[in-house]
Design a protein around this motif. Structure first.
Motif, PDB file in Angstrom:
ATOM      1  N   ASP A  86     -22.299 -41.133  30.250  1.00 15.92           N
ATOM      2  CA  ASP A  86     -21.859 -40.187  31.263  1.00 15.92           C
ATOM      3  C   ASP A  86     -20.762 -40.840  32.085  1.00 15.92           C
ATOM      4  OD1 ASP A  86     -23.750 -38.301  30.512  1.00 15.92           O
ATOM      5  OD2 ASP A  86     -25.269 -39.128  31.854  1.00 15.92           O
ATOM      6  N   PRO A  87     -19.899 -40.030  32.741  1.00 16.97           N
ATOM      7  CA  PRO A  87     -18.885 -40.633  33.603  1.00 16.97           C
ATOM      8  C   PRO A  87     -19.554 -41.547  34.625  1.00 16.97           C
ATOM      9  CG  PRO A  87     -18.472 -38.303  33.365  1.00 16.97           C
ATOM     10  CD  PRO A  87     -19.810 -38.581  32.724  1.00 16.97           C
ATOM     11  N   PRO A  88     -18.947 -42.675  34.909  1.00 23.32           N
ATOM     12  CA  PRO A  88     -19.562 -43.659  35.799  1.00 23.32           C
ATOM     13  C   PRO A  88     -19.551 -43.244  37.259  1.00 23.32           C
ATOM     14  CG  PRO A  88     -17.376 -44.335  35.221  1.00 23.32           C
ATOM     15  CD  PRO A  88     -17.670 -43.100  34.406  1.00 23.32           C
ATOM     16  N   GLU A  89     -20.345 -43.931  38.013  1.00 27.57           N
ATOM     17  CA  GLU A  89     -20.368 -43.731  39.450  1.00 27.57           C
ATOM     18  C   GLU A  89     -19.074 -44.259  40.039  1.00 27.57           C
ATOM     19  OE1 GLU A  89     -22.775 -42.199  41.229  1.00 27.57           O
ATOM     20  OE2 GLU A  89     -23.796 -41.794  39.337  1.00 27.57           O
ATOM     21  N   ARG A  90     -18.747 -43.791  41.233  1.00 29.81           N
ATOM     22  CA  ARG A  90     -17.547 -44.251  41.936  1.00 29.81           C
ATOM     23  C   ARG A  90     -17.573 -45.777  42.034  1.00 29.81           C
ATOM     24  NH1 ARG A  90     -15.025 -40.784  45.121  1.00 29.81           N
ATOM     25  NH2 ARG A  90     -13.090 -41.582  45.904  1.00 29.81           N
ATOM     26  N   GLY A  91     -16.445 -46.392  41.780  1.00 29.98           N
ATOM     27  CA  GLY A  91     -16.356 -47.845  41.851  1.00 29.98           C
ATOM     28  C   GLY A  91     -16.468 -48.517  40.498  1.00 29.98           C
ATOM     29  N   SER A  92     -16.980 -47.808  39.509  1.00 31.05           N
ATOM     30  CA  SER A  92     -17.086 -48.363  38.166  1.00 31.05           C
ATOM     31  C   SER A  92     -15.848 -47.929  37.383  1.00 31.05           C
ATOM     32  CB  SER A  92     -18.355 -47.826  37.501  1.00 31.05           C
ATOM     33  OG  SER A  92     -18.453 -48.320  36.196  1.00 31.05           O
ATOM     34  N   PHE A  93     -15.287 -48.819  36.610  1.00 37.71           N
ATOM     35  CA  PHE A  93     -14.053 -48.522  35.900  1.00 37.71           C
ATOM     36  C   PHE A  93     -14.164 -49.023  34.470  1.00 37.71           C
ATOM     37  CE2 PHE A  93      -9.357 -48.233  35.751  1.00 37.71           C
ATOM     38  CZ  PHE A  93      -9.197 -47.082  36.488  1.00 37.71           C
ATOM     39  N   PRO A  94     -14.813 -48.251  33.563  1.00 35.66           N
ATOM     40  CA  PRO A  94     -14.999 -48.724  32.187  1.00 35.66           C
ATOM     41  C   PRO A  94     -13.677 -48.834  31.432  1.00 35.66           C
ATOM     42  CG  PRO A  94     -15.644 -46.436  32.363  1.00 35.66           C
ATOM     43  CD  PRO A  94     -15.332 -46.900  33.754  1.00 35.66           C
ATOM     44  N   LEU A  95     -13.666 -49.701  30.451  1.00 35.32           N
ATOM     45  CA  LEU A  95     -12.485 -49.889  29.619  1.00 35.32           C
ATOM     46  C   LEU A  95     -12.201 -48.647  28.793  1.00 35.32           C
ATOM     47  CD1 LEU A  95     -13.187 -53.476  28.263  1.00 35.32           C
ATOM     48  CD2 LEU A  95     -11.642 -52.820  30.116  1.00 35.32           C
ATOM     49  N   GLU A  99     -10.986 -35.277  43.779  1.00 34.65           N
ATOM     50  CA  GLU A  99      -9.732 -34.815  44.358  1.00 34.65           C
ATOM     51  C   GLU A  99      -8.819 -36.020  44.549  1.00 34.65           C
ATOM     52  OE1 GLU A  99      -8.906 -31.603  45.053  1.00 34.65           O
ATOM     53  OE2 GLU A  99     -10.826 -31.063  44.124  1.00 34.65           O
ATOM     54  N   PHE A 100      -7.533 -35.838  44.290  1.00 33.55           N
ATOM     55  CA  PHE A 100      -6.607 -36.954  44.439  1.00 33.55           C
ATOM     56  C   PHE A 100      -6.512 -37.426  45.885  1.00 33.55           C
ATOM     57  CE2 PHE A 100      -5.184 -35.529  40.271  1.00 33.55           C
ATOM     58  CZ  PHE A 100      -5.187 -36.741  39.611  1.00 33.55           C
ATOM     59  N   SER A 101      -6.753 -36.545  46.825  1.00 32.96           N
ATOM     60  CA  SER A 101      -6.730 -36.970  48.232  1.00 32.96           C
ATOM     61  C   SER A 101      -7.839 -37.985  48.501  1.00 32.96           C
ATOM     62  CB  SER A 101      -6.863 -35.768  49.157  1.00 32.96           C
ATOM     63  OG  SER A 101      -8.086 -35.088  48.916  1.00 32.96           O
ATOM     64  N   ASN A 102      -8.933 -37.907  47.757  1.00 36.84           N
ATOM     65  CA  ASN A 102     -10.019 -38.884  47.902  1.00 36.84           C
ATOM     66  C   ASN A 102      -9.689 -40.206  47.210  1.00 36.84           C
ATOM     67  OD1 ASN A 102     -11.555 -36.988  49.276  1.00 36.84           O
ATOM     68  ND2 ASN A 102     -12.600 -36.311  47.437  1.00 36.84           N
ATOM     69  N   LEU A 103      -8.656 -40.198  46.372  1.00 36.36           N
ATOM     70  CA  LEU A 103      -8.263 -41.393  45.625  1.00 36.36           C
ATOM     71  C   LEU A 103      -7.028 -42.058  46.224  1.00 36.36           C
ATOM     72  CD1 LEU A 103      -8.767 -39.970  42.023  1.00 36.36           C
ATOM     73  CD2 LEU A 103     -10.306 -41.469  43.294  1.00 36.36           C
ATOM     74  N   GLY A 104      -6.632 -41.605  47.415  1.00 40.52           N
ATOM     75  CA  GLY A 104      -5.510 -42.235  48.111  1.00 40.52           C
ATOM     76  C   GLY A 104      -4.166 -41.574  47.876  1.00 40.52           C
ATOM     77  N   LYS A 142      -0.965 -41.546  39.297  1.00 46.57           N
ATOM     78  CA  LYS A 142      -1.733 -40.294  39.401  1.00 46.57           C
ATOM     79  C   LYS A 142      -1.971 -39.697  38.015  1.00 46.57           C
ATOM     80  CE  LYS A 142      -1.693 -35.984  42.016  1.00 46.57           C
ATOM     81  NZ  LYS A 142      -0.922 -35.167  42.973  1.00 46.57           N
ATOM     82  N   ASP A 143      -0.932 -39.714  37.172  1.00 46.41           N
ATOM     83  CA  ASP A 143      -1.076 -39.215  35.800  1.00 46.41           C
ATOM     84  C   ASP A 143      -2.128 -40.022  35.035  1.00 46.41           C
ATOM     85  OD1 ASP A 143       0.900 -37.339  36.286  1.00 46.41           O
ATOM     86  OD2 ASP A 143       2.474 -38.488  35.266  1.00 46.41           O
ATOM     87  N   TYR A 144      -2.116 -41.338  35.237  1.00 47.23           N
ATOM     88  CA  TYR A 144      -3.090 -42.214  34.567  1.00 47.23           C
ATOM     89  C   TYR A 144      -4.519 -41.867  34.998  1.00 47.23           C
ATOM     90  CZ  TYR A 144      -5.807 -46.422  33.578  1.00 47.23           C
ATOM     91  OH  TYR A 144      -6.784 -47.289  33.158  1.00 47.23           O
ATOM     92  N   LEU A 145      -4.716 -41.701  36.290  1.00 45.78           N
ATOM     93  CA  LEU A 145      -6.059 -41.357  36.771  1.00 45.78           C
ATOM     94  C   LEU A 145      -6.486 -39.982  36.270  1.00 45.78           C
ATOM     95  CD1 LEU A 145      -5.902 -42.781  40.400  1.00 45.78           C
ATOM     96  CD2 LEU A 145      -7.123 -43.727  38.425  1.00 45.78           C
ATOM     97  N   GLN A 146      -5.536 -39.046  36.189  1.00 44.47           N
ATOM     98  CA  GLN A 146      -5.857 -37.722  35.646  1.00 44.47           C
ATOM     99  C   GLN A 146      -6.300 -37.842  34.197  1.00 44.47           C
ATOM    100  OE1 GLN A 146      -5.775 -34.538  37.341  1.00 44.47           O
ATOM    101  NE2 GLN A 146      -7.070 -34.221  35.542  1.00 44.47           N
ATOM    102  N   CYS A 147      -5.606 -38.681  33.436  1.00 40.71           N
ATOM    103  CA  CYS A 147      -5.981 -38.912  32.039  1.00 40.71           C
ATOM    104  C   CYS A 147      -7.402 -39.466  31.961  1.00 40.71           C
ATOM    105  CB  CYS A 147      -4.992 -39.874  31.382  1.00 40.71           C
ATOM    106  SG  CYS A 147      -5.393 -40.249  29.663  1.00 40.71           S
ATOM    107  N   ARG A 148      -7.730 -40.429  32.800  1.00 40.91           N
ATOM    108  CA  ARG A 148      -9.072 -41.014  32.797  1.00 40.91           C
ATOM    109  C   ARG A 148     -10.127 -39.954  33.120  1.00 40.91           C
ATOM    110  NH1 ARG A 148      -9.777 -46.355  32.276  1.00 40.91           N
ATOM    111  NH2 ARG A 148     -11.782 -46.212  33.318  1.00 40.91           N
ATOM    112  N   MET A 149      -9.822 -39.094  34.082  1.00 43.79           N
ATOM    113  CA  MET A 149     -10.770 -38.028  34.427  1.00 43.79           C
ATOM    114  C   MET A 149     -10.920 -37.055  33.260  1.00 43.79           C
ATOM    115  SD  MET A 149     -10.178 -37.085  38.416  1.00 43.79           S
ATOM    116  CE  MET A 149      -8.508 -37.597  38.776  1.00 43.79           C
ATOM    117  N   ASP A 150      -9.804 -36.709  32.623  1.00 44.37           N
ATOM    118  CA  ASP A 150      -9.825 -35.759  31.505  1.00 44.37           C
ATOM    119  C   ASP A 150     -10.605 -36.293  30.304  1.00 44.37           C
ATOM    120  OD1 ASP A 150      -8.265 -34.063  33.041  1.00 44.37           O
ATOM    121  OD2 ASP A 150      -6.398 -34.520  31.972  1.00 44.37           O
TER     122      ASP A 150
END
Length: 91
Positions: free
Chosen positions: A14-23, A71-76, A55-63
């Motif tokens: 499942d998608p990880p909890e906030r703060g976790s960044f899997p490879l 929300e991107f506002s929560n990601l800075g 931002k595009d990279y983070l969107q890709c990770r979410m997708d």
């Protein structure tokens, strides 16, 4: 009598909890990483110039389920122009 098996059935996590960044083992977002790194190198480390690529990279990770959707506002990421609420029409 059933003894525990050392074999386990593996499934996509499942998608990880906030703060976790899997490879990104499948390389789903590799092109975004390359574009961002090229931008950072060209901008001599000034990451403000490369924020759209980040931002595009983070969107890709979410997708691709590599991070929890947020929300991107929560990601800075904040709009550079302040949003104003329209004034009520005058009578």
């Amino acid at each position: 009598m059933s003894m525990g098996s050392s074999w386990q059935k593996f499934s996509r996590p499942d998608p990880p909890e906030r703060g976790s960044f899997p490879l990104d083992l499948n390389g789903d977002c590799a092109d975004f990483v390359k574009a961002y790194m090229k931008c950072i190198k060209g901008a001599k480390g000034d990451n403000d110039k490369c924020k759209p690529l980040a931002k595009d990279y983070l969107q890709c990770r979410m997708d691709h389920g590599l991070m929890t959707k947020d929300e991107f506002s929560n990601l800075g990421f904040h709009d550079s122009t302040p949003k104003t609420t329209p004034s009520p029409p005058s009578k």
